[in-house]
Design an enzyme around this catalytic site. Sequence first.
Site, PDB file in Angstrom:
ATOM      1  N   ASN A  39       1.779  -5.302  -2.970  1.00  0.00           N
ATOM      2  CA  ASN A  39       0.651  -5.722  -2.827  1.00  0.00           C
ATOM      3  C   ASN A  39      -0.182  -4.388  -2.475  1.00  0.00           C
ATOM      4  OD1 ASN A  39      -1.411  -7.745  -2.026  1.00  0.00           O
ATOM      5  ND2 ASN A  39      -1.332  -7.049  -0.110  1.00  0.00           N
TER       6      ASN A  39
ATOM      7  N   HIS B 171     -10.628  -5.696  -2.378  1.00  0.00           N
ATOM      8  CA  HIS B 171     -11.605  -5.373  -1.389  1.00  0.00           C
ATOM      9  C   HIS B 171     -12.657  -4.589  -2.073  1.00  0.00           C
ATOM     10  CE1 HIS B 171      -9.156  -6.715   2.038  1.00  0.00           C
ATOM     11  NE2 HIS B 171      -8.302  -5.876   1.773  1.00  0.00           N
TER      12      HIS B 171
ATOM     13  N   GLU C 187      -6.683 -10.353  -1.054  1.00  0.00           N
ATOM     14  CA  GLU C 187      -7.632 -10.196   0.155  1.00  0.00           C
ATOM     15  C   GLU C 187      -8.884 -10.020  -0.203  1.00  0.00           C
ATOM     16  OE1 GLU C 187      -6.040  -6.742   2.376  1.00  0.00           O
ATOM     17  OE2 GLU C 187      -3.731  -7.405   1.936  1.00  0.00           O
TER      18      GLU C 187
ATOM     19  N   GLU D 278       0.784  -1.288   0.088  1.00  0.00           N
ATOM     20  CA  GLU D 278      -0.094   0.001   0.088  1.00  0.00           C
ATOM     21  C   GLU D 278       0.963   1.287   0.054  1.00  0.00           C
ATOM     22  OE1 GLU D 278      -2.740  -0.512   3.280  1.00  0.00           O
ATOM     23  OE2 GLU D 278      -3.511  -2.320   2.563  1.00  0.00           O
TER      24      GLU D 278
HETATM   25  O1  G3I Z   1      -5.568  -7.688  18.936  1.00  0.00           O
HETATM   26  C1  G3I Z   1      -5.954  -6.307  19.762  1.00  0.00           C
HETATM   27  C2  G3I Z   1      -6.838  -6.321  20.908  1.00  0.00           C
HETATM   28  O2  G3I Z   1      -6.028  -7.108  21.815  1.00  0.00           O
HETATM   29  C3  G3I Z   1      -7.417  -5.072  21.372  1.00  0.00           C
HETATM   30  O3  G3I Z   1      -8.402  -5.164  22.235  1.00  0.00           O
HETATM   31  C4  G3I Z   1      -7.860  -4.549  20.041  1.00  0.00           C
HETATM   32  C5  G3I Z   1      -8.426  -3.012  20.383  1.00  0.00           C
HETATM   33  O4  G3I Z   1      -8.682  -2.198  19.197  1.00  0.00           O
HETATM   34  O5  G3I Z   1      -7.202  -4.464  18.973  1.00  0.00           O
HETATM   35  C6  G3I Z   1      -6.849  -5.531  18.600  1.00  0.00           C
HETATM   36  O6  G3I Z   1      -5.858  -5.768  17.428  1.00  0.00           O
HETATM   37  C7  G3I Z   1      -6.693  -5.336  16.088  1.00  0.00           C
HETATM   38  C8  G3I Z   1      -6.352  -6.518  15.120  1.00  0.00           C
HETATM   39  O7  G3I Z   1      -6.640  -6.062  13.940  1.00  0.00           O
HETATM   40  C9  G3I Z   1      -6.660  -7.873  15.421  1.00  0.00           C
HETATM   41  O8  G3I Z   1      -8.181  -8.011  15.668  1.00  0.00           O
HETATM   42  C10 G3I Z   1      -6.248  -3.907  15.734  1.00  0.00           C
HETATM   43  O9  G3I Z   1      -6.857  -3.072  16.634  1.00  0.00           O
HETATM   44  C11 G3I Z   1      -6.634  -3.598  14.246  1.00  0.00           C
HETATM   45  O10 G3I Z   1      -6.182  -2.555  13.716  1.00  0.00           O
HETATM   46  C12 G3I Z   1      -6.451  -4.800  13.328  1.00  0.00           C
HETATM   47  O11 G3I Z   1      -6.858  -4.719  12.181  1.00  0.00           O
HETATM   48  C13 G3I Z   1      -6.197  -5.172  11.026  1.00  0.00           C
HETATM   49  C14 G3I Z   1      -5.705  -4.147  10.027  1.00  0.00           C
HETATM   50  O12 G3I Z   1      -5.390  -4.893   8.946  1.00  0.00           O
HETATM   51  C15 G3I Z   1      -4.991  -2.998  10.565  1.00  0.00           C
HETATM   52  O13 G3I Z   1      -4.481  -2.289   9.518  1.00  0.00           O
HETATM   53  C16 G3I Z   1      -7.324  -6.236  10.328  1.00  0.00           C
HETATM   54  O14 G3I Z   1      -7.441  -7.339  11.347  1.00  0.00           O
HETATM   55  C17 G3I Z   1      -6.754  -6.605   9.140  1.00  0.00           C
HETATM   56  O15 G3I Z   1      -7.802  -7.599   8.667  1.00  0.00           O
HETATM   57  C18 G3I Z   1      -6.306  -5.765   8.183  1.00  0.00           C
HETATM   58  O16 G3I Z   1      -5.745  -6.419   7.148  1.00  0.00           O
HETATM   59  C19 G3I Z   1      -5.341  -5.273   6.143  1.00  0.00           C
HETATM   60  C20 G3I Z   1      -4.342  -5.875   5.155  1.00  0.00           C
HETATM   61  O17 G3I Z   1      -3.134  -6.341   6.302  1.00  0.00           O
HETATM   62  C21 G3I Z   1      -3.788  -4.797   4.264  1.00  0.00           C
HETATM   63  N1  G3I Z   1      -4.912  -4.274   3.543  1.00  0.00           N
HETATM   64  C22 G3I Z   1      -6.019  -4.077   3.964  1.00  0.00           C
HETATM   65  C23 G3I Z   1      -6.793  -5.132   5.047  1.00  0.00           C
HETATM   66  C24 G3I Z   1      -7.850  -4.619   5.614  1.00  0.00           C
HETATM   67  O18 G3I Z   1      -7.855  -3.523   6.379  1.00  0.00           O
END
Ligand code: G3I
Length: 453
Positions: A174, A211, A240, A134
């Site tokens: 990516n 997406h 994705e 990105e």
């Molecule tokens: O694990 C913690 C948890 O302990 C805490 O309580 C909670 C509070 O917000 O956060 C949790 O972590 C989160 C994590 O996902 C696991 O669920 C993060 O806040 C959250 O920001 C994170 O989001 C991820 C996101 O990337 C971050 O940018 C998504 O799961 C994940 O699906 C997403 O994936 C991205 C790709 O890597 C790149 N392309 C876009 C895609 C979708 O956004």
Amino acid sequence: MPDANAAASTLGAAAAQSGRYFGTAIAANRLGDSTYSTIAGREFNMITAENEMKPDATEPQRGQFNFSSGDQIYNWATQRGMKVRGHTLAWHAQQPSWWGGISGSTLRQAMIDHINGVMGHYKGKLAYWDVVNEAFNEDGSRRNSNLQQTGNDWIEVAFRTARNADPSVKLCYNDYNIENWSYGKTQGVYRMIQDFKSRGVPIDCVGLQTHFTGGSSLPSNFQTTLSSFAALGVDVALTEVDVTNSSTTQYAGLTQACMNVPRCVGITVWGVRDSDSWRSSENPLLFDGGGNKKAAYNSVLNVLNSVGPTSSPTGGTTSASATPSTQPGTAKRIVGAQSGRCVDVPNSSRTNGTRVQLYDCHGQINQQWTLTSSRQLTVYGSMCLDAAGSGNGSAVQIYSCNGQANQQWNVNSNGTISGVQSGRCLDVWGTNNGQQIQIYDCNGQANQRFSLS
Ligand code: G3I
């Protein structure tokens, strides 16, 4: 007698018929949910860690790497014969907090050290790495991240570092919103790949995140985008995928576009059930919250199956005697009749779940197989050729010998080698180095004939 033209019944097996994969993102903390892990283990043959291999997870403090969650996913996948895409090494988001306190040449060096540290840990183990994620704005210019501020060459430095760190893995760029060929961001990324290719900067693949939301849905020129990237000499993959409300026409269309482009190597959906999705309120995946297959699942499976098997029989099934034509005992090569190449364990890996491939015969121990009196084909003494499943397209891997029927093989008089559990034959789609071996309905064609010599 199994029907050689029968449609595959899982996404992974259906994609494997054309030599492609079908993957999903996995979250380590969901693997204990048996509905989740059962679906994931059954349907997919490529795995991406949703968050666990990102920089904040893998290097929380400078020089202190943590691979516990990433390894949990890697092990879960490879023990089931699946392959793994690494995601991701250099990105403006999910950076370790200490990257926020550095800049310029210090941050540049930290990025290089990070790539070396993480890729070193997974060296020889992964199929693809999303090296850079990105890095572009919607208008096709570079995103003004802290990494960009270290100098415009940061992306090519990342790729050169990555190639040196692990020459065996395919290196990908990516991004999202690069599916529409006429969009500025797509063109910006295209120009970068074109430039890298012209100057010899190592890059092997482009991941289109795919997406699709209400605002950016499947464009009619998606296949043009895929084939245009591919024409630059890179693999393309949908990395994705999720679609607002799982539109069946969009899911079928994006799958068909990939199937129509020979260098589109596979499709990954970004999660298993709607409830696992990062945008769960939009119900964008192939299984509902209860783990049931949705209409979109069937639309994808039907397209994958319509591409058909790669080794469909022409004149019925060639009969194969189950009498071993090779006597047990000494270590031999398993040489493909079509390719002249040997069945090989990549990088002499001894890891359970490593898929075997074709490679130039060189006689080293990772190409030496011993047929035992109990019909095992052993390598390194204690590991066995093992079928990861029994359906068409199931992976053939090495695994610690356990005496079970998925590790027993009949060496048949017509040159095929069939699995005792599945009744299906060792089969390879293609003849190149690195081509993976699978099992498939026996048809006796050259891509299923092997000699022990
Ligand atoms: O694990 C913690 C948890 O302990 C805490 O309580 C909670 C509070 O917000 O956060 C949790 O972590 C989160 C994590 O996902 C696991 O669920 C993060 O806040 C959250 O920001 C994170 O989001 C991820 C996101 O990337 C971050 O940018 C998504 O799961 C994940 O699906 C997403 O994936 C991205 C790709 O890597 C790149 N392309 C876009 C895609 C979708 O956004």
